[in-house]
Design a protein around this motif. Structure first.
Motif, PDB file in Angstrom:
ATOM      1  N   VAL A  38       0.726  -1.307   0.147  1.00  0.00           N
ATOM      2  CA  VAL A  38      -0.192  -0.113   0.140  1.00  0.00           C
ATOM      3  C   VAL A  38       0.945   1.426  -0.031  1.00  0.00           C
ATOM      4  O   VAL A  38       1.405   1.521   0.840  1.00  0.00           O
ATOM      5  CB  VAL A  38      -0.498   0.430   1.499  1.00  0.00           C
ATOM      6  CG1 VAL A  38      -2.267   1.188   0.971  1.00  0.00           C
ATOM      7  CG2 VAL A  38      -1.927  -0.968   0.943  1.00  0.00           C
ATOM      8  N   VAL A  39       0.441   1.964  -0.696  1.00  0.00           N
ATOM      9  CA  VAL A  39       1.565   3.112  -1.009  1.00  0.00           C
ATOM     10  C   VAL A  39       0.052   4.449  -1.322  1.00  0.00           C
ATOM     11  O   VAL A  39      -1.003   4.725  -1.791  1.00  0.00           O
ATOM     12  CB  VAL A  39       2.270   3.798  -2.578  1.00  0.00           C
ATOM     13  CG1 VAL A  39       2.896   4.710  -2.720  1.00  0.00           C
ATOM     14  CG2 VAL A  39       2.885   2.152  -2.846  1.00  0.00           C
ATOM     15  N   ARG A 262       2.585  -2.116 -10.611  1.00  0.00           N
ATOM     16  CA  ARG A 262       1.215  -2.494 -11.236  1.00  0.00           C
ATOM     17  C   ARG A 262       0.665  -3.628 -11.041  1.00  0.00           C
ATOM     18  O   ARG A 262      -0.708  -3.408 -11.868  1.00  0.00           O
ATOM     19  CB  ARG A 262       1.849  -1.548 -12.989  1.00  0.00           C
ATOM     20  CG  ARG A 262       2.506  -0.716 -13.382  1.00  0.00           C
ATOM     21  CD  ARG A 262       2.787  -0.992 -14.045  1.00  0.00           C
ATOM     22  NE  ARG A 262       1.571  -0.499 -15.103  1.00  0.00           N
ATOM     23  CZ  ARG A 262       1.293  -0.234 -16.533  1.00  0.00           C
ATOM     24  NH1 ARG A 262       3.197  -0.330 -16.905  1.00  0.00           N
ATOM     25  NH2 ARG A 262       0.677   0.085 -17.684  1.00  0.00           N
ATOM     26  N   ARG A 263       0.882  -4.047 -10.495  1.00  0.00           N
ATOM     27  CA  ARG A 263       0.438  -5.674 -10.760  1.00  0.00           C
ATOM     28  C   ARG A 263      -0.767  -5.830  -9.705  1.00  0.00           C
ATOM     29  O   ARG A 263      -1.014  -5.339  -8.527  1.00  0.00           O
ATOM     30  CB  ARG A 263       1.322  -6.722  -9.798  1.00  0.00           C
ATOM     31  CG  ARG A 263       2.466  -7.024 -11.344  1.00  0.00           C
ATOM     32  CD  ARG A 263       3.252  -8.316 -10.923  1.00  0.00           C
ATOM     33  NE  ARG A 263       3.543  -9.018 -10.065  1.00  0.00           N
ATOM     34  CZ  ARG A 263       5.376  -8.803 -10.251  1.00  0.00           C
ATOM     35  NH1 ARG A 263       5.670  -7.995 -11.007  1.00  0.00           N
ATOM     36  NH2 ARG A 263       5.748  -8.942  -8.920  1.00  0.00           N
ATOM     37  N   PRO A 264      -2.010  -6.723  -9.000  1.00  0.00           N
ATOM     38  CA  PRO A 264      -2.587  -7.114  -8.246  1.00  0.00           C
ATOM     39  C   PRO A 264      -2.242  -7.323  -6.974  1.00  0.00           C
ATOM     40  O   PRO A 264      -0.646  -7.743  -7.208  1.00  0.00           O
ATOM     41  CB  PRO A 264      -2.919  -8.002  -8.902  1.00  0.00           C
ATOM     42  CG  PRO A 264      -2.839  -8.326 -10.266  1.00  0.00           C
ATOM     43  CD  PRO A 264      -2.074  -7.554 -10.776  1.00  0.00           C
ATOM     44  N   VAL A 286      -4.048  11.684  -8.334  1.00  0.00           N
ATOM     45  CA  VAL A 286      -5.439  10.617  -9.662  1.00  0.00           C
ATOM     46  C   VAL A 286      -4.792  10.395 -10.635  1.00  0.00           C
ATOM     47  O   VAL A 286      -4.993   9.512 -11.725  1.00  0.00           O
ATOM     48  CB  VAL A 286      -6.375  11.419  -8.577  1.00  0.00           C
ATOM     49  CG1 VAL A 286      -7.820  10.332  -9.658  1.00  0.00           C
ATOM     50  CG2 VAL A 286      -6.916  10.984  -7.563  1.00  0.00           C
ATOM     51  N   ASP A 287      -4.743  11.961 -11.560  1.00  0.00           N
ATOM     52  CA  ASP A 287      -4.170  11.307 -12.634  1.00  0.00           C
ATOM     53  C   ASP A 287      -2.869  11.187 -13.710  1.00  0.00           C
ATOM     54  O   ASP A 287      -3.098  10.117 -14.039  1.00  0.00           O
ATOM     55  CB  ASP A 287      -4.646  13.210 -13.585  1.00  0.00           C
ATOM     56  CG  ASP A 287      -6.397  13.512 -13.349  1.00  0.00           C
ATOM     57  OD1 ASP A 287      -6.587  13.400 -13.388  1.00  0.00           O
ATOM     58  OD2 ASP A 287      -6.014  15.371 -13.281  1.00  0.00           O
ATOM     59  N   ARG A 288      -1.834  11.210 -12.701  1.00  0.00           N
ATOM     60  CA  ARG A 288      -0.920  10.587 -12.728  1.00  0.00           C
ATOM     61  C   ARG A 288      -0.534   9.469 -12.569  1.00  0.00           C
ATOM     62  O   ARG A 288      -0.567   8.471 -13.503  1.00  0.00           O
ATOM     63  CB  ARG A 288       0.777  11.481 -11.089  1.00  0.00           C
ATOM     64  CG  ARG A 288       1.886  10.234 -11.227  1.00  0.00           C
ATOM     65  CD  ARG A 288       2.456  11.277 -12.898  1.00  0.00           C
ATOM     66  NE  ARG A 288       3.889  10.249 -13.304  1.00  0.00           N
ATOM     67  CZ  ARG A 288       4.468  10.547 -12.838  1.00  0.00           C
ATOM     68  NH1 ARG A 288       5.169  11.417 -12.441  1.00  0.00           N
ATOM     69  NH2 ARG A 288       5.990   9.773 -13.196  1.00  0.00           N
ATOM     70  N   LEU A 289      -1.940   8.410 -11.398  1.00  0.00           N
ATOM     71  CA  LEU A 289      -1.883   7.438 -11.317  1.00  0.00           C
ATOM     72  C   LEU A 289      -3.035   6.521 -12.178  1.00  0.00           C
ATOM     73  O   LEU A 289      -2.162   5.417 -12.608  1.00  0.00           O
ATOM     74  CB  LEU A 289      -1.967   6.946 -10.163  1.00  0.00           C
ATOM     75  CG  LEU A 289      -1.501   7.092  -8.710  1.00  0.00           C
ATOM     76  CD1 LEU A 289      -2.563   7.039  -7.193  1.00  0.00           C
ATOM     77  CD2 LEU A 289      -0.323   6.555  -8.743  1.00  0.00           C
ATOM     78  N   MET A 294      -1.457   2.813 -12.867  1.00  0.00           N
ATOM     79  CA  MET A 294      -1.491   1.921 -11.207  1.00  0.00           C
ATOM     80  C   MET A 294      -2.886   2.003 -10.548  1.00  0.00           C
ATOM     81  O   MET A 294      -3.166   2.599 -10.652  1.00  0.00           O
ATOM     82  CB  MET A 294      -0.347   3.308 -10.420  1.00  0.00           C
ATOM     83  CG  MET A 294       0.899   3.660 -11.057  1.00  0.00           C
ATOM     84  SD  MET A 294       1.942   1.828 -11.029  1.00  0.00           S
ATOM     85  CE  MET A 294       3.269   2.696 -11.675  1.00  0.00           C
ATOM     86  N   PRO A 295      -2.606   0.987  -9.645  1.00  0.00           N
ATOM     87  CA  PRO A 295      -4.560   0.336  -9.311  1.00  0.00           C
ATOM     88  C   PRO A 295      -4.450   1.725  -7.765  1.00  0.00           C
ATOM     89  O   PRO A 295      -3.563   1.329  -7.159  1.00  0.00           O
ATOM     90  CB  PRO A 295      -4.113  -0.694  -8.701  1.00  0.00           C
ATOM     91  CG  PRO A 295      -2.404  -1.105  -8.494  1.00  0.00           C
ATOM     92  CD  PRO A 295      -1.684  -0.193  -9.293  1.00  0.00           C
TER      93      PRO A 295
END
Length: 408
Positions: A38-39, A262-264, A286-289, A294-295
């Motif tokens: 979690v980031v 980027r993975r689950p 939010v836009d960058r992710l 990115m999830p």
């Protein structure tokens, strides 16, 4: 059948009903054994470090083995966890009664870089690199080094497979997501003209190749020495030559960690406060992710000010306060309530504006604490606000909102 709800939704918005944000279930997120990273990211001063620590504590109390890694050089994480200091190795946090484990650490980019050099080169080559003056500067103060070392450390923690969950507290600025650029930045650095020229003598094969490389190098030296100085250029050249065999590994590891994000099993949590600047930064994140694929778990709207009771509006409270002027205590209480309702309404308008721009982003509001969160009990209270049931609040207002939703 689908036309009626769409028309109804348009009618509701026309009547002033704001778009509802989806609820974010952080309890399920940190409890899920499939969630491994979690980031937390956001601008400075929004409580991102405290949010990271509170989520990590909640996961440990749910039975998971957790490490929280802060890239922010401030000491807030250590203080809130009751530790004197943090360093580049995980430290156990004593959480009485918790079925899981909580560990914490703070990124030391120079030590991380030193460890990489020692692990991926011979002792003689490592000694040569570590003693190089240019390396000592690069590993402690060059722009971009911190972000790349954050990728390295995260990759190391995940590869060790020691932790059920890794919570990352990113730097307090837009550079919080610069570590996503680490693979491309490393590739640009390794493929750059300066690196190719500096490594040409070492890479050239045969006498002719060496002469050609030496000629190019001498020309480059004459030009750049006037700017950098001869000694610095010699230090850089010696550093690049010594590090040449490690370049490919740097790039591969950064790319592998980027793909891991980027993975689950990885989720990003954006943290903001109900202020225009903080929510503007949240929109950027939010836009960058989204652009990076990115999830995103959602937005934590921290330090909100929900009133104790939502049945009396600010306007009616002000009118009642004027009517009760003879009773100073009652009048004062009504005015305080009116101010709190007005503040909550302002915060709700800002949240609604964000949701209108990002209707797919889940939301969780967290009330402001009475004071600074500086111990485990404070983190536990915040963790309950982050992970509690959506409707389980004193006023019954869902945790996706500050005030009850208006009806059209």
């Amino acid at each position: 059948m689908s036309a009626a709800p769409a028309d109804g939704a348009r009618a509701g918005r026309a009547a002033g009903t704001p778009r509802q944000a989806p609820a974010m279930d952080l309890s399920a997120l940190v409890d899920d054994p499939d969630t491994r990273i979690v980031v937390c990211c956001g601008s400075g001063g929004v409580g991102k470090t405290t949010t990271s620590a509170a989520l990590a504590l909640a996961a440990a109390e749910a039975g998971r083995r957790v490490v929280v890694l802060t890239i922010d050089p401030a000491r807030r994480l250590a203080q809130s966890l009751g530790l004197v200091e943090l360093d580049n190795e995980p430290r156990r946090v004593d959480v009485p009664g918790a079925p899981g484990e909580l560990h914490a650490m703070m990124l030391d980019m120079k030590r991380t870089f030193d460890d990489i050099v020692s692990a991926h080169s011979t002792p003689e080559r490592a000694e040569q690199i570590l003693a190089n003056p240019f390396y000592q500067t690069l590993s402690s103060s060059f722009s971009g080094t911190q972000e790349y070392m954050a990728m390295e450390k995260l990759g190391q923690l995940r590869a060790a497979d020691t932790w059920d969950l890794i919570v990352v507290d990113t730097p307090p600025s837009r550079s919080a997501l610069d570590f996503l650029d680490a693979p491309n930045r490393m590739s640009r650095f390794l493929d750059g003209t300066m690196i190719r020229v500096l490594t040409a003598p070492a890479r050239a094969g045969g006498r002719a190749g060496f002469k050609f490389a030496s000629a190019g190098f001498m020309l480059f030296t004459r030009i750049i020495s006037k700017v950098l100085g001869g000694q610095l250029l010699r230090d850089i050249s010696a550093f690049v030559s010594a590090l040449d065999t490690m370049f490919g590994g740097f790039r591969e590891r950064a790319t592998a960690t980027y793909e891991l994000l980027r993975r689950p099993g990885t989720y990003f949590v954006v943290v903001a406060t109900p202020e225009p600047d903080a929510l503007r930064e949240a929109s950027y994140f939010v836009d960058r992710l989204s652009a990076e694929g990115m999830p995103l778990a959602g937005l934590v709207l921290n330090r909100t000010h929900p009133p104790a009771d939502t049945r009396l509006s600010a306007t009616r409270a002000e009118a009642a306060a004027e009517a009760a002027e003879d009773d100073g205590l009652v009048s004062g209480a009504l005015r305080v309530h009116a101010e709190r309702m007005a503040l909550a309404a302002r915060e709700q308008r800002l949240a609604d504006r964000f949701t209108s721009a990002h209707p797919e982003v889940a939301l969780r509001t967290v009330p402001a604490a009475a004071g600074d969160v500086h111990d485990l009990e404070g983190l536990r209270v915040m963790g309950e606000a982050l992970t509690g049931a959506d409707g389980d609040t004193p006023t019954g207002v869902p945790r996706t909102r500050v005030l009850p939703a208006r009806r059209g």
